[in-house]
Design a protein around this motif. Structure first.
Motif, PDB file in Angstrom:
ATOM      1  N   ALA A  76       1.199  -1.268  -5.034  1.00 40.86           N
ATOM      2  CA  ALA A  76       0.249  -0.546  -5.893  1.00 40.86           C
ATOM      3  C   ALA A  76       0.759   0.852  -6.212  1.00 40.86           C
ATOM      4  O   ALA A  76       0.593   1.351  -7.332  1.00 40.86           O
ATOM      5  CB  ALA A  76      -1.117  -0.471  -5.208  1.00 40.86           C
ATOM      6  N   ARG A  79       3.757   0.579  -8.734  1.00 39.66           N
ATOM      7  CA  ARG A  79       3.331   0.260 -10.107  1.00 39.66           C
ATOM      8  C   ARG A  79       2.997   1.527 -10.894  1.00 39.66           C
ATOM      9  O   ARG A  79       3.087   1.552 -12.113  1.00 39.66           O
ATOM     10  CB  ARG A  79       2.104  -0.649 -10.091  1.00 39.66           C
ATOM     11  CG  ARG A  79       2.408  -2.102  -9.873  1.00 39.66           C
ATOM     12  CD  ARG A  79       1.208  -2.970 -10.149  1.00 39.66           C
ATOM     13  NE  ARG A  79       1.453  -4.340  -9.768  1.00 39.66           N
ATOM     14  CZ  ARG A  79       2.118  -5.214 -10.495  1.00 39.66           C
ATOM     15  NH1 ARG A  79       2.630  -4.849 -11.655  1.00 39.66           N
ATOM     16  NH2 ARG A  79       2.303  -6.457 -10.067  1.00 39.66           N
ATOM     17  N   ASN A  80       2.593   2.558 -10.172  1.00 44.59           N
ATOM     18  CA  ASN A  80       2.214   3.816 -10.821  1.00 44.59           C
ATOM     19  C   ASN A  80       3.188   4.937 -10.464  1.00 44.59           C
ATOM     20  O   ASN A  80       2.806   6.109 -10.389  1.00 44.59           O
ATOM     21  CB  ASN A  80       0.791   4.208 -10.394  1.00 44.59           C
ATOM     22  CG  ASN A  80      -0.235   3.213 -10.872  1.00 44.59           C
ATOM     23  OD1 ASN A  80      -0.698   3.264 -12.003  1.00 44.59           O
ATOM     24  ND2 ASN A  80      -0.601   2.273 -10.003  1.00 44.59           N
ATOM     25  N   SER A  83       3.370   7.837 -12.809  1.00 43.37           N
ATOM     26  CA  SER A  83       2.133   8.604 -13.022  1.00 43.37           C
ATOM     27  C   SER A  83       2.087   9.788 -12.065  1.00 43.37           C
ATOM     28  O   SER A  83       2.988   9.999 -11.250  1.00 43.37           O
ATOM     29  CB  SER A  83       0.918   7.696 -12.802  1.00 43.37           C
ATOM     30  OG  SER A  83       0.977   6.562 -13.651  1.00 43.37           O
ATOM     31  N   VAL A  87      -3.014   9.736  -9.483  1.00 44.26           N
ATOM     32  CA  VAL A  87      -3.127   8.352  -9.966  1.00 44.26           C
ATOM     33  C   VAL A  87      -2.514   7.387  -8.961  1.00 44.26           C
ATOM     34  O   VAL A  87      -3.083   6.323  -8.675  1.00 44.26           O
ATOM     35  CB  VAL A  87      -2.453   8.198 -11.349  1.00 44.26           C
ATOM     36  CG1 VAL A  87      -2.393   6.736 -11.762  1.00 44.26           C
ATOM     37  CG2 VAL A  87      -3.197   9.018 -12.392  1.00 44.26           C
ATOM     38  N   MET A  88      -1.357   7.758  -8.408  1.00 46.17           N
ATOM     39  CA  MET A  88      -0.730   6.909  -7.398  1.00 46.17           C
ATOM     40  C   MET A  88      -1.637   6.713  -6.196  1.00 46.17           C
ATOM     41  O   MET A  88      -1.828   5.599  -5.705  1.00 46.17           O
ATOM     42  CB  MET A  88       0.606   7.518  -6.939  1.00 46.17           C
ATOM     43  CG  MET A  88       1.782   7.237  -7.840  1.00 46.17           C
ATOM     44  SD  MET A  88       3.341   7.744  -7.072  1.00 46.17           S
ATOM     45  CE  MET A  88       3.535   6.486  -5.824  1.00 46.17           C
ATOM     46  N   GLU A  90      -4.904   7.089  -6.001  1.00 46.44           N
ATOM     47  CA  GLU A  90      -6.111   6.326  -6.346  1.00 46.44           C
ATOM     48  C   GLU A  90      -5.832   4.825  -6.406  1.00 46.44           C
ATOM     49  O   GLU A  90      -6.635   4.020  -5.937  1.00 46.44           O
ATOM     50  CB  GLU A  90      -6.675   6.810  -7.688  1.00 46.44           C
ATOM     51  CG  GLU A  90      -7.391   8.146  -7.608  1.00 46.44           C
ATOM     52  CD  GLU A  90      -7.821   8.660  -8.978  1.00 46.44           C
ATOM     53  OE1 GLU A  90      -7.681   7.896  -9.963  1.00 46.44           O
ATOM     54  OE2 GLU A  90      -8.280   9.804  -9.059  1.00 46.44           O
ATOM     55  N   SER A  91      -4.689   4.459  -6.992  1.00 48.52           N
ATOM     56  CA  SER A  91      -4.345   3.033  -7.069  1.00 48.52           C
ATOM     57  C   SER A  91      -4.102   2.455  -5.680  1.00 48.52           C
ATOM     58  O   SER A  91      -4.505   1.321  -5.387  1.00 48.52           O
ATOM     59  CB  SER A  91      -3.112   2.833  -7.953  1.00 48.52           C
ATOM     60  OG  SER A  91      -1.983   3.467  -7.388  1.00 48.52           O
ATOM     61  N   GLU A  94      -7.494   2.040  -3.954  1.00 45.10           N
ATOM     62  CA  GLU A  94      -8.235   0.906  -4.507  1.00 45.10           C
ATOM     63  C   GLU A  94      -7.752  -0.413  -3.903  1.00 45.10           C
ATOM     64  O   GLU A  94      -8.550  -1.234  -3.465  1.00 45.10           O
ATOM     65  CB  GLU A  94      -8.063   0.886  -6.026  1.00 45.10           C
ATOM     66  CG  GLU A  94      -8.853  -0.212  -6.721  1.00 45.10           C
ATOM     67  CD  GLU A  94      -8.666  -0.180  -8.225  1.00 45.10           C
ATOM     68  OE1 GLU A  94      -8.821  -1.239  -8.839  1.00 45.10           O
ATOM     69  OE2 GLU A  94      -8.349   0.898  -8.774  1.00 45.10           O
ATOM     70  N   ILE A  95      -6.434  -0.610  -3.881  1.00 41.63           N
ATOM     71  CA  ILE A  95      -5.886  -1.822  -3.276  1.00 41.63           C
ATOM     72  C   ILE A  95      -6.136  -1.813  -1.773  1.00 41.63           C
ATOM     73  O   ILE A  95      -6.431  -2.855  -1.165  1.00 41.63           O
ATOM     74  CB  ILE A  95      -4.377  -1.933  -3.573  1.00 41.63           C
ATOM     75  CG1 ILE A  95      -4.139  -2.117  -5.076  1.00 41.63           C
ATOM     76  CG2 ILE A  95      -3.758  -3.081  -2.794  1.00 41.63           C
ATOM     77  CD1 ILE A  95      -4.721  -3.398  -5.633  1.00 41.63           C
TER      78      ILE A  95
END
Length: 201
Positions: A76, A79-80, A83, A87-88, A90-91, A94-95
């Motif tokens: 996750a 993937r960012n 960014s 953003v990194m 937060e992703s 979330e995962i």
């Protein structure tokens, strides 16, 4: 064994069912929550090494997601990678919430069994006491019915405790294990973010 079940009466059947479910959940969680399967050692170093050599590729991210729960968290972040830090993170968070939920799977059921098994045993004790009082009559007591009531009361209490004690021990053990895995994954994910964002070598 069958003689004990007969002596314990019908209240023992829900306890036996609870014991089978608890044993199945304990075995499943012992297999699923192995450290080598959840947080494999050396994975972060391998991911960082591949990132520095080849950058980010979709194939590598997909392979990492299939690797382990830690791999999903790190994927996750990758993937960012282009960014911002926020953003990194937060992703990853979330995962991470989804991964944590999966690691805690069946623990609520195991904890419920640990909590209600003594109550089910107590219910059997009450049924046994009813049998004991039912054996009393104006002409005297029925020794066979009295003995059967005592058997129901004692066997169900014992079975309830035999089920509840190991279930509670394993529930607490698995909860502590999941907490340690989550902390470990958080630390490794933060390390990856800092490496990708250039804050750490």
């Amino acid at each position: 064994m069958f003689a004990i079940i007969q002596a314990a009466g019908w209240p023992i059947w829900p306890l036996l069912l609870a014991s089978v479910v608890a044993l199945a959940l304990i075995i499943e969680r012992l297999v699923a929550l192995r450290r080598s399967r959840v947080v494999p050692s050396g994975l972060l170093q391998r991911v960082i090494g591949e990132y520095r050599q080849h950058g980010v590729s979709e194939a590598a991210i997909v392979d990492l997601e299939r690797h382990s729960p830690l791999g999903r968290v790190l994927a996750a972040g990758l993937r960012n990678a282009g960014s911002s830090r926020e953003v990194m993170r937060e992703s990853i968070e979330e995962i991470g919430r989804g991964v944590t939920h999966e690691l805690e799977r069946y623990l609520t059921t195991l904890g419920t069994i640990a909590s209600i098994a003594p109550l089910m045993g107590l219910f059997g004790t009450i049924v046994g006491m009813i049998e004991i009082f039912g054996s009393q009559s104006p002409s005297g007591s029925n020794p066979q019915q009295l003995a059967h009531g005592i058997s129901i009361a004692l066997y169900n209490t014992g079975f309830g405790l035999i089920i509840a004690i190991p279930a509670m021990i394993f529930w607490r053990h698995f909860r502590a294990l999941v907490d340690s895995f989550v902390i470990d994954m958080e630390q490794q994910a933060i390390h990856l973010v800092e490496v990708v964002q250039g804050s750490r070598k």
